[in-house]
Design a protein around this motif. Structure first.
Motif, PDB file in Angstrom:
ATOM      1  N   ARG A  35       0.818  -1.207   0.000  1.00  0.00           N
ATOM      2  CA  ARG A  35       0.000   0.000   0.000  1.00  0.00           C
ATOM      3  C   ARG A  35       0.852   1.258   0.000  1.00  0.00           C
ATOM      4  O   ARG A  35       0.529   2.237  -0.661  1.00  0.00           O
ATOM      5  CB  ARG A  35      -0.908  -0.030   1.219  1.00  0.00           C
ATOM      6  CG  ARG A  35      -1.880   1.087   1.240  1.00  0.00           C
ATOM      7  CD  ARG A  35      -2.846   0.921   2.361  1.00  0.00           C
ATOM      8  NE  ARG A  35      -3.842   1.968   2.253  1.00  0.00           N
ATOM      9  CZ  ARG A  35      -5.010   1.927   2.805  1.00  0.00           C
ATOM     10  NH1 ARG A  35      -5.344   0.888   3.515  1.00  0.00           N
ATOM     11  NH2 ARG A  35      -5.850   2.917   2.665  1.00  0.00           N
ATOM     12  N   PRO A  94      -8.789   5.854 -11.101  1.00  0.00           N
ATOM     13  CA  PRO A  94      -9.252   4.761 -10.238  1.00  0.00           C
ATOM     14  C   PRO A  94      -8.061   3.959  -9.711  1.00  0.00           C
ATOM     15  O   PRO A  94      -6.989   3.931 -10.310  1.00  0.00           O
ATOM     16  CB  PRO A  94     -10.124   3.913 -11.168  1.00  0.00           C
ATOM     17  CG  PRO A  94      -9.655   4.233 -12.534  1.00  0.00           C
ATOM     18  CD  PRO A  94      -9.161   5.645 -12.492  1.00  0.00           C
ATOM     19  N   SER A  95      -8.279   3.307  -8.601  1.00  0.00           N
ATOM     20  CA  SER A  95      -7.240   2.477  -8.013  1.00  0.00           C
ATOM     21  C   SER A  95      -6.900   1.332  -8.970  1.00  0.00           C
ATOM     22  O   SER A  95      -7.778   0.836  -9.688  1.00  0.00           O
ATOM     23  CB  SER A  95      -7.734   1.910  -6.683  1.00  0.00           C
ATOM     24  OG  SER A  95      -6.804   1.010  -6.157  1.00  0.00           O
ATOM     25  N   ASP A  97      -6.542  -1.682  -8.393  1.00  0.00           N
ATOM     26  CA  ASP A  97      -7.332  -2.871  -8.066  1.00  0.00           C
ATOM     27  C   ASP A  97      -8.740  -2.808  -8.641  1.00  0.00           C
ATOM     28  O   ASP A  97      -9.366  -3.843  -8.860  1.00  0.00           O
ATOM     29  CB  ASP A  97      -7.436  -3.029  -6.544  1.00  0.00           C
ATOM     30  CG  ASP A  97      -6.077  -3.222  -5.905  1.00  0.00           C
ATOM     31  OD1 ASP A  97      -5.170  -3.735  -6.607  1.00  0.00           O
ATOM     32  OD2 ASP A  97      -5.923  -2.862  -4.726  1.00  0.00           O
ATOM     33  N   GLU A  98      -9.241  -1.609  -8.908  1.00  0.00           N
ATOM     34  CA  GLU A  98     -10.598  -1.432  -9.417  1.00  0.00           C
ATOM     35  C   GLU A  98     -10.697  -1.550 -10.934  1.00  0.00           C
ATOM     36  O   GLU A  98     -11.800  -1.663 -11.466  1.00  0.00           O
ATOM     37  CB  GLU A  98     -11.143  -0.072  -8.999  1.00  0.00           C
ATOM     38  CG  GLU A  98     -11.279   0.095  -7.503  1.00  0.00           C
ATOM     39  CD  GLU A  98     -11.656   1.504  -7.116  1.00  0.00           C
ATOM     40  OE1 GLU A  98     -11.842   2.350  -8.025  1.00  0.00           O
ATOM     41  OE2 GLU A  98     -11.754   1.772  -5.917  1.00  0.00           O
ATOM     42  N   VAL A  99      -9.583  -1.538 -11.624  1.00  0.00           N
ATOM     43  CA  VAL A  99      -9.587  -1.575 -13.092  1.00  0.00           C
ATOM     44  C   VAL A  99      -9.670  -3.030 -13.545  1.00  0.00           C
ATOM     45  O   VAL A  99      -8.893  -3.882 -13.125  1.00  0.00           O
ATOM     46  CB  VAL A  99      -8.319  -0.903 -13.658  1.00  0.00           C
ATOM     47  CG1 VAL A  99      -8.273  -1.026 -15.161  1.00  0.00           C
ATOM     48  CG2 VAL A  99      -8.258   0.531 -13.220  1.00  0.00           C
ATOM     49  N   GLU A 100     -10.640  -3.303 -14.406  1.00  0.00           N
ATOM     50  CA  GLU A 100     -10.796  -4.660 -14.943  1.00  0.00           C
ATOM     51  C   GLU A 100      -9.988  -4.783 -16.212  1.00  0.00           C
ATOM     52  O   GLU A 100     -10.108  -3.969 -17.140  1.00  0.00           O
ATOM     53  CB  GLU A 100     -12.251  -4.946 -15.221  1.00  0.00           C
ATOM     54  CG  GLU A 100     -13.106  -5.016 -13.969  1.00  0.00           C
ATOM     55  CD  GLU A 100     -14.543  -5.377 -14.283  1.00  0.00           C
ATOM     56  OE1 GLU A 100     -14.792  -5.981 -15.360  1.00  0.00           O
ATOM     57  OE2 GLU A 100     -15.400  -5.070 -13.462  1.00  0.00           O
TER      58      GLU A 100
END
Length: 105
Positions: A35, A94-95, A97-100
């Motif tokens: 993080r 966007p983070s 982790d949120e990107v597909e």
């Protein structure tokens, strides 16, 4: 006397350094799994890259003739773009982790 060309050159340096910082911050956030890793690498390595860009453009004559002190020049060309670039990546983008991502190329 401050010239329009000198202000335009300073603006180019600030915008380019902001873009460098945003891209480097995004790269570190995507690559590092911790993080705080992306933040620490951004704070430590981005100013070095921005200093190189600043010196390259200063040699070419961008932002010259403004009559700025050394501290003001560093603040305007390194600290302000560092804050802008990191804010752009951490708040607007966007983070990671949120990107597909697509499953196939």
């Amino acid at each position: 006397m401050v010239s329009v060309v000198g202000l335009a050159g300073l603006l180019v340096i600030v915008l380019l350094n902001s873009a460098v910082t945003a891209l480097m911050t995004r790269f570190f956030r995507v690559r590092l799994k911790t993080r705080w890793g992306g933040f620490l690498y951004s704070v430590l390595l981005c100013p070095f890259a921005m200093f190189v860009v600043f010196m390259l453009f200063a040699v070419l004559g961008f932002g010259s003739g403004l009559g700025l002190s050394n501290g003001t020049a560093v603040a305007l060309t390194i600290l302000v773009p560092l804050a802008l670039g990191m804010t752009f990546d951490y708040i607007w983008m966007p983070s990671p982790d949120e990107v597909e991502l697509p499953t196939s190329a």
